[in-house]
Write a protein that holds these residues in place. Structure first.
Motif, PDB file in Angstrom:
ATOM      1  N   GLY A   1       0.807  -1.221   0.000  1.00 31.80           N
ATOM      2  CA  GLY A   1       0.000   0.000   0.000  1.00 31.80           C
ATOM      3  C   GLY A   1       0.835   1.265   0.000  1.00 31.80           C
ATOM      4  O   GLY A   1       0.454   2.267  -0.593  1.00 31.80           O
ATOM      5  N   LEU A   2       2.005   1.203   0.673  1.00 32.03           N
ATOM      6  CA  LEU A   2       2.882   2.370   0.746  1.00 32.03           C
ATOM      7  C   LEU A   2       4.023   2.322  -0.268  1.00 32.03           C
ATOM      8  O   LEU A   2       4.944   3.136  -0.218  1.00 32.03           O
ATOM      9  CB  LEU A   2       3.456   2.502   2.163  1.00 32.03           C
ATOM     10  CG  LEU A   2       2.456   2.968   3.227  1.00 32.03           C
ATOM     11  CD1 LEU A   2       3.075   2.882   4.620  1.00 32.03           C
ATOM     12  CD2 LEU A   2       1.978   4.383   2.954  1.00 32.03           C
ATOM     13  N   GLY A   3       3.958   1.353  -1.196  1.00 37.34           N
ATOM     14  CA  GLY A   3       4.940   1.315  -2.276  1.00 37.34           C
ATOM     15  C   GLY A   3       6.271   0.701  -1.894  1.00 37.34           C
ATOM     16  O   GLY A   3       7.260   0.858  -2.615  1.00 37.34           O
ATOM     17  N   LEU A   4       6.331  -0.037  -0.765  1.00 36.75           N
ATOM     18  CA  LEU A   4       7.596  -0.638  -0.346  1.00 36.75           C
ATOM     19  C   LEU A   4       7.836  -1.982  -1.007  1.00 36.75           C
ATOM     20  O   LEU A   4       8.977  -2.415  -1.153  1.00 36.75           O
ATOM     21  CB  LEU A   4       7.618  -0.811   1.185  1.00 36.75           C
ATOM     22  CG  LEU A   4       7.557   0.484   1.998  1.00 36.75           C
ATOM     23  CD1 LEU A   4       7.402   0.171   3.476  1.00 36.75           C
ATOM     24  CD2 LEU A   4       8.804   1.321   1.764  1.00 36.75           C
ATOM     25  N   GLY A   5       6.758  -2.644  -1.422  1.00 35.69           N
ATOM     26  CA  GLY A   5       6.885  -3.953  -2.055  1.00 35.69           C
ATOM     27  C   GLY A   5       7.708  -3.897  -3.327  1.00 35.69           C
ATOM     28  O   GLY A   5       8.527  -4.780  -3.605  1.00 35.69           O
TER      29      GLY A   5
ATOM     30  N   GLN B   1      11.403   7.375   1.179  1.00 36.96           N
ATOM     31  CA  GLN B   1      11.242   5.923   1.336  1.00 36.96           C
ATOM     32  C   GLN B   1      11.434   5.506   2.790  1.00 36.96           C
ATOM     33  O   GLN B   1      10.732   4.621   3.292  1.00 36.96           O
ATOM     34  CB  GLN B   1      12.242   5.206   0.430  1.00 36.96           C
ATOM     35  CG  GLN B   1      11.910   5.363  -1.053  1.00 36.96           C
ATOM     36  CD  GLN B   1      13.054   4.946  -1.953  1.00 36.96           C
ATOM     37  OE1 GLN B   1      14.219   5.030  -1.577  1.00 36.96           O
ATOM     38  NE2 GLN B   1      12.736   4.508  -3.160  1.00 36.96           N
ATOM     39  N   ARG B   2      12.362   6.153   3.477  1.00 40.01           N
ATOM     40  CA  ARG B   2      12.579   5.843   4.904  1.00 40.01           C
ATOM     41  C   ARG B   2      11.338   6.204   5.723  1.00 40.01           C
ATOM     42  O   ARG B   2      10.945   5.474   6.644  1.00 40.01           O
ATOM     43  CB  ARG B   2      13.791   6.615   5.434  1.00 40.01           C
ATOM     44  CG  ARG B   2      15.122   6.104   4.925  1.00 40.01           C
ATOM     45  CD  ARG B   2      16.245   7.101   5.194  1.00 40.01           C
ATOM     46  NE  ARG B   2      17.518   6.573   4.768  1.00 40.01           N
ATOM     47  CZ  ARG B   2      18.471   6.138   5.595  1.00 40.01           C
ATOM     48  NH1 ARG B   2      18.282   6.178   6.899  1.00 40.01           N
ATOM     49  NH2 ARG B   2      19.593   5.667   5.129  1.00 40.01           N
ATOM     50  N   THR B   3      10.725   7.340   5.387  1.00 40.02           N
ATOM     51  CA  THR B   3       9.506   7.739   6.090  1.00 40.02           C
ATOM     52  C   THR B   3       8.408   6.703   5.874  1.00 40.02           C
ATOM     53  O   THR B   3       7.643   6.389   6.792  1.00 40.02           O
ATOM     54  CB  THR B   3       9.035   9.118   5.601  1.00 40.02           C
ATOM     55  OG1 THR B   3      10.049  10.075   5.882  1.00 40.02           O
ATOM     56  CG2 THR B   3       7.755   9.545   6.309  1.00 40.02           C
ATOM     57  N   LYS B   4       8.324   6.167   4.672  1.00 43.38           N
ATOM     58  CA  LYS B   4       7.315   5.135   4.390  1.00 43.38           C
ATOM     59  C   LYS B   4       7.532   3.902   5.265  1.00 43.38           C
ATOM     60  O   LYS B   4       6.569   3.294   5.741  1.00 43.38           O
ATOM     61  CB  LYS B   4       7.374   4.737   2.914  1.00 43.38           C
ATOM     62  CG  LYS B   4       6.825   5.773   1.956  1.00 43.38           C
ATOM     63  CD  LYS B   4       6.911   5.269   0.531  1.00 43.38           C
ATOM     64  CE  LYS B   4       6.429   6.311  -0.454  1.00 43.38           C
ATOM     65  NZ  LYS B   4       6.529   5.835  -1.845  1.00 43.38           N
ATOM     66  N   ILE B   5       8.798   3.518   5.481  1.00 40.23           N
ATOM     67  CA  ILE B   5       9.083   2.348   6.326  1.00 40.23           C
ATOM     68  C   ILE B   5       8.649   2.612   7.762  1.00 40.23           C
ATOM     69  O   ILE B   5       8.003   1.767   8.402  1.00 40.23           O
ATOM     70  CB  ILE B   5      10.591   2.008   6.282  1.00 40.23           C
ATOM     71  CG1 ILE B   5      10.995   1.591   4.871  1.00 40.23           C
ATOM     72  CG2 ILE B   5      10.915   0.889   7.274  1.00 40.23           C
ATOM     73  CD1 ILE B   5      12.504   1.467   4.682  1.00 40.23           C
TER      74      ILE B   5
ATOM     75  N   TYR C   1       6.557  13.389   3.181  1.00 36.99           N
ATOM     76  CA  TYR C   1       7.457  12.741   2.231  1.00 36.99           C
ATOM     77  C   TYR C   1       6.756  11.642   1.438  1.00 36.99           C
ATOM     78  O   TYR C   1       7.408  10.783   0.850  1.00 36.99           O
ATOM     79  CB  TYR C   1       8.682  12.173   2.969  1.00 36.99           C
ATOM     80  CG  TYR C   1       9.396  13.233   3.766  1.00 36.99           C
ATOM     81  CD1 TYR C   1      10.203  14.162   3.129  1.00 36.99           C
ATOM     82  CD2 TYR C   1       9.225  13.332   5.142  1.00 36.99           C
ATOM     83  CE1 TYR C   1      10.840  15.166   3.845  1.00 36.99           C
ATOM     84  CE2 TYR C   1       9.867  14.335   5.865  1.00 36.99           C
ATOM     85  CZ  TYR C   1      10.670  15.241   5.211  1.00 36.99           C
ATOM     86  OH  TYR C   1      11.291  16.238   5.928  1.00 36.99           O
ATOM     87  N   LEU C   2       5.434  11.686   1.427  1.00 32.28           N
ATOM     88  CA  LEU C   2       4.673  10.711   0.654  1.00 32.28           C
ATOM     89  C   LEU C   2       4.233  11.335  -0.664  1.00 32.28           C
ATOM     90  O   LEU C   2       3.903  12.514  -0.726  1.00 32.28           O
ATOM     91  CB  LEU C   2       3.440  10.243   1.434  1.00 32.28           C
ATOM     92  CG  LEU C   2       3.685   9.505   2.754  1.00 32.28           C
ATOM     93  CD1 LEU C   2       2.357   9.082   3.360  1.00 32.28           C
ATOM     94  CD2 LEU C   2       4.581   8.293   2.562  1.00 32.28           C
ATOM     95  N   ASP C   3       4.222  10.540  -1.720  1.00 32.94           N
ATOM     96  CA  ASP C   3       3.729  11.025  -3.001  1.00 32.94           C
ATOM     97  C   ASP C   3       2.207  10.898  -3.026  1.00 32.94           C
ATOM     98  O   ASP C   3       1.581  10.325  -2.124  1.00 32.94           O
ATOM     99  CB  ASP C   3       4.375  10.250  -4.155  1.00 32.94           C
ATOM    100  CG  ASP C   3       4.432   8.764  -3.862  1.00 32.94           C
ATOM    101  OD1 ASP C   3       3.351   8.153  -3.780  1.00 32.94           O
ATOM    102  OD2 ASP C   3       5.535   8.226  -3.684  1.00 32.94           O
TER     103      ASP C   3
END
Length: 516
Positions: free
Chosen positions: A146-150, A165-169, A190-192
């Motif tokens: 959902g947050l694009g980490l996959g 990307q770190r914020t997403k984690i 920091y999210l798109d």
């Protein structure tokens, strides 16, 4: 059921009061937005309820077995770990709870109070069930995707990732913990766009309570049903979303102004009567009586609004028609982030660079400006190009005061002139003498914007300039960019901010070598 109760909290820094006799109660399932201008104390309040700061007075009480998840503006990841390592850490507290439950079962054989042990074990079992403890892998995959980490690969080392990307984690880890209370400080910074939409849908359906600090108004409107407004050290509750708050706040201010004016007329009448009658024997008693009434009157303070910023960019020389020409440009660090790209940026264009995080938006800006070298290709500038650059974040160890930060760059200005320019950016005398590292995110951004506003330029390069800025500052910055006759290149995760002035959009997803 109340999960958090804050009673009569007062807190300040030195002579500056931040909160005065503030009380707050959070009920199970409430979705709260904490709003207010930069520097009013939103992050301070979050740090107090989270235990990072002790209040000068008052108490913070949590209900039994409450779990708190906190994402602040300065959270960090442990180096040399993978994305999966960090996401699995989300379940450490549940693993410990399971161990506690097994210990309770073992102790039942010799227990005198079996009912109490059974009750505790059942409560833990309920927490494990509701937290999704038995479907950990499935939950990790769902949240990560959902947050694009996959797409990054969960075995990727966090050292290789961008700030976004770190914020997403950190956010994914927090959501996996499924805490009783979720505390989010500027989670969309920091999210798109795509992943803000995913987070919006997630929080709308979130069963537990959360407290959110954000200046992203559409996001607040979509996910929150209660607004707490911090202003002048006070915390005021409004039911509804941000639009409801604005309407109710405006009504309250108008009523306060009417009450103030009505009271002032009454005070003037009483003072006039006292002045005319205190010397006359026949009416002296009435004059003294009114004087006592006036003395005991609960005076209404005149409503005053905080100073709003005023931004106007100074235009430099007229440049050549083409300011920037890129030929077969490849950007990256150790490895290429893009295939070869060619483009020109002409005078007067206002260009938004968009695309999901981690594909090189900030890297593109730094490559154009020569801060980092290109992997391949060339960048050529036209004539008379005068650049102003706003970097996404300031250095965390910046010990300059706001005054020195500007004065060092413009030493020809007088002390009074520097203070005046900072005041135009809605910074107080106290802000001006504070170190950059201790200012709030929004106050820090305003100081850095002030340096740009003093420079004559014809090319404005902005990397996420709205991060941390309050509503008034955002609106003023949008107006200033719209009215600026020069060229603008902007990276922003908020399309509604730049849609009124942008002429072209560059999507890095069209250039990337990565899988999007």
């Amino acid at each position: 059921m109340s999960v958090l109760t804050v009673k009569n909290v007062t807190h300040g820094f030195g002579a500056r009061s931040i909160l005065e006799d503030v009380s707050f109660r959070l009920l199970k399932g409430e979705h709260v937005a904490l709003v207010g201008a930069n520097g009013e104390g939103k992050s301070t309040f979050l740090n107090i309820i989270n235990g990072k700061l002790m209040p000068d007075e008052g108490t913070v009480e949590w209900s039994n077995r409450v779990t708190v998840g906190y994402l602040d503006q300065h959270s960090v990841l442990k180096p040399e770990t993978t994305i999966m390592d960090n996401l699995r850490l989300a379940f450490n507290h549940l693993i410990e709870l399971e161990k506690e439950m097994f210990t309770l079962y073992e102790n039942m054989a010799d227990a005198d109070d079996m009912d109490k042990l059974l009750e505790d074990a059942a409560e833990i079992q309920s927490i494990l069930d509701s937290s999704g403890f038995y479907i950990i892998d499935s939950k990790i995959q769902t949240i990560a995707q959902g947050l694009g980490l996959g797409d990054l690969g969960l075995d990727t080392m966090v050292d290789e990732l961008s700030g976004g990307q770190r914020t997403k984690i950190l956010l994914a880890k927090l959501l996996l913990q499924n805490p009783t209370i979720l505390i989010l400080d500027e989670p969309t910074n920091y999210l798109d766009v795509e992943h803000i939409e995913w987070l919006t849908n997630y929080l709308k359906e979130y069963e537990n309570a959360f407290i959110l600090v954000s200046h992203d108004i559409p996001f607040i409107n979509n996910v929150c049903n209660l607004i707490y407004h911090i202003k002048d050290c006070e915390l005021t509750r409004y039911v509804g979303n941000y639009e409801d708050f604005e309407r109710l706040y405006e009504q309250k201010q108008r009523q306060l102004e009417k009450d103030y004016e009505r009271q002032q007329k009454e005070i003037n009448r009483m003072e006039d009567f006292i002045a005319r009658n205190k010397a006359r024997v026949a009416t002296r008693g009435m004059a003294n009586s009114r004087a006592k009434r006036l003395e005991k009157m609960d005076k209404i303070e005149k409503p005053r609004e905080k100073a709003k910023p005023v931004f106007n960019f100074k235009e430099g020389k007229t440049p050549s028609r083409v300011l920037i020409e890129a030929t077969d440009l490849v950007i990256g660090y150790d490895s290429p982030l893009t295939k070869p790209i060619s483009f020109t940026i002409e005078k007067g264009k206002k260009i938004a660079i968009c695309g999901v995080n981690g594909l090189g938006k900030s890297t593109l800006l730094k490559t154009i400006l020569g801060i980092i070298p290109s992997v391949e290709g060339t960048i050529r500038f036209g004539e008379n190009v005068e650049i102003g650059y706003f970097e996404q974040e300031d250095h965390k160890d910046n010990t300059n005061t706001a005054l020195d930060e500007v004065w060092n760059e413009y030493p020809a200005l007088t002390n009074h002139e520097v203070r005046s320019e900072l005041a135009k950016c809605a910074l107080t005398s106290e802000n001006i003498m504070s170190q950059m590292r201790v200012l709030s995110g929004g106050e820090n951004a305003k100081v850095r914007l002030c340096k740009l506003l003093l420079k004559r330029l014809n090319l404005l390069v902005l990397d996420e300039p709205t991060n941390h800025l309050d509503v008034d500052a955002k609106a003023e910055l949008e107006k200033a960019i719209r009215e600026f006759n020069g060229t603008v290149i902007i990276v922003s995760h908020e399309p509604y901010f730049y849609q009124s002035f942008v002429t072209d959009v560059f999507n890095v997803e069209d250039w990337t070598t990565k899988i999007v």
